[in-house]
Design a protein around this motif. Sequence first.
Motif, PDB file in Angstrom:
ATOM      1  N   LEU A 190       1.151   7.108  -6.615  1.00  0.00           N
ATOM      2  CA  LEU A 190       0.097   7.948  -7.074  1.00  0.00           C
ATOM      3  C   LEU A 190       0.438   9.423  -6.558  1.00  0.00           C
ATOM      4  N   ARG A 208      -8.402   2.492   1.277  1.00  0.00           N
ATOM      5  CA  ARG A 208      -8.194   1.142   1.614  1.00  0.00           C
ATOM      6  C   ARG A 208      -7.078   0.600   2.349  1.00  0.00           C
ATOM      7  N   ARG A 250       1.043  -1.094   0.029  1.00  0.00           N
ATOM      8  CA  ARG A 250      -0.128  -0.012   0.053  1.00  0.00           C
ATOM      9  C   ARG A 250       1.033   1.286   0.053  1.00  0.00           C
ATOM     10  N   GLU A 293      -8.533   7.254  -2.584  1.00  0.00           N
ATOM     11  CA  GLU A 293      -9.191   5.901  -2.548  1.00  0.00           C
ATOM     12  C   GLU A 293      -8.348   4.818  -1.971  1.00  0.00           C
ATOM     13  N   GLU A 294      -7.014   4.943  -2.403  1.00  0.00           N
ATOM     14  CA  GLU A 294      -5.823   4.248  -1.986  1.00  0.00           C
ATOM     15  C   GLU A 294      -5.782   4.301  -0.472  1.00  0.00           C
ATOM     16  N   ASN A 316       1.998   1.943  -3.408  1.00  0.00           N
ATOM     17  CA  ASN A 316       0.948   2.276  -4.336  1.00  0.00           C
ATOM     18  C   ASN A 316       0.719   3.850  -4.147  1.00  0.00           C
ATOM     19  N   ASP A 370      -1.965  12.119  -8.814  1.00  0.00           N
ATOM     20  CA  ASP A 370      -3.313  11.154  -9.081  1.00  0.00           C
ATOM     21  C   ASP A 370      -4.156  11.289  -7.819  1.00  0.00           C
ATOM     22  N   SER A 371      -5.433  11.818  -7.972  1.00  0.00           N
ATOM     23  CA  SER A 371      -6.537  11.851  -7.038  1.00  0.00           C
ATOM     24  C   SER A 371      -6.951  10.692  -6.687  1.00  0.00           C
ATOM     25  N   GLN A 372      -6.529   9.499  -7.505  1.00  0.00           N
ATOM     26  CA  GLN A 372      -6.818   8.267  -6.967  1.00  0.00           C
ATOM     27  C   GLN A 372      -6.298   7.670  -5.467  1.00  0.00           C
ATOM     28  N   ILE A 373      -5.143   8.563  -5.064  1.00  0.00           N
ATOM     29  CA  ILE A 373      -4.561   8.254  -3.983  1.00  0.00           C
ATOM     30  C   ILE A 373      -5.488   8.402  -2.599  1.00  0.00           C
TER      31      ILE A 373
END
Length: 360
Positions: free
Chosen positions: A159, A173, A152, A169-170, A155, A164-167
């Motif tokens: 990100l 998680r 994690r 969500e990561e 990742n 990256d805005s997906q960070i």
Amino acid sequence: MYKVLIVDDDKTTRYMLKRFKKWSENGFVIKEEACDGKEALKKLESGQFDLVITDIKMPGMDGIEFLNELKVAKVDICVIFLSTHSDFNYAKQGIRLGVFDYMTKPVNDDVLGETLERTKRHLDEKNLQKMKFEEERKLLEENLQFYYPKKREINLVSLLMSGDSQILEEAERTFLDISNTCENNFYKMDMLLEKVLTKLSEEMAVVYPWLGIVEKMESWDSIPYGGGAEDLKKRFVEYIGRMLETVRKYELHQPDSIVKKTCEYVLNHVEDDISLEKIAQEVHMRSDYIGKLFKKKTGYHFSDYVTKVKMEHAKYLIRTGNYKNYEVSEKLGYSSPDYFSRLFKNYTGYTPIEFRKRGI
């Protein structure tokens, strides 16, 4: 031996206290003395002490004000008040503020001995608890290494550095994995979350060493925590969100970013005469465009940013003790030491001389 700082505006009182023989018998040694609260604060900044014995009524800064300053600065130290019978109300106020004990003047050998005995027991117990806590924390940290979410972390770093805005969500998680691993033990979860954030910060510091000068992130411990798993998750995700905002603010994810190049140029030329025109020549763009873009992206006027970086470097140069104030001014490209001193005072709240004396 526990180190003692005596604070009293009366030289005779300080002299009499130092003459008592009970200090070493109870494991104490007088290391310093001060005439008021302000001087005492300076002494505490420059040395380690275990006990402060201070008069309540003093000119300049009295004992109550001094105690308040310790609270604000979060200085964890044992304090004993000296007072006369007429100062009893002040003594009670001090007790409410957390003073350990108080003695009435004139202090005799027996009273001092009894007080020091109680104080030593208190400090011994305090140190014992601190040692136990550190041992437990170290053991827990060693055990938590087995549960650390390394994948994690990798990742999150990837990100983050790519903006990256997906960070976010990561991050959620990551929190869920840690929560399940720790079986909702908040203390363990907090330690693991802090380790993840430390790794992210360290990665940014390695790639962008200049960033820490202009962006001061709050420590994880300083962020208020209301309690409960949801609040802890929100706190973690928001912290990572602020790191993402910093990456985007300085366009760290853009390899050819003008903002990033500008920041790096200023850091690498901090001791030179820096101008937008020189940067424009480096990046082959108009200086007025760079200035407007920099203000839009970072919120700083370019000249303010340059001053901020130079003042941080000035603090470093002063701390080395290798340069006189006019030499620091010259190294930073300022022709007038007086002008440099005004800039430094506006930025730090202290003149270079005051900053040097305080050893900040």
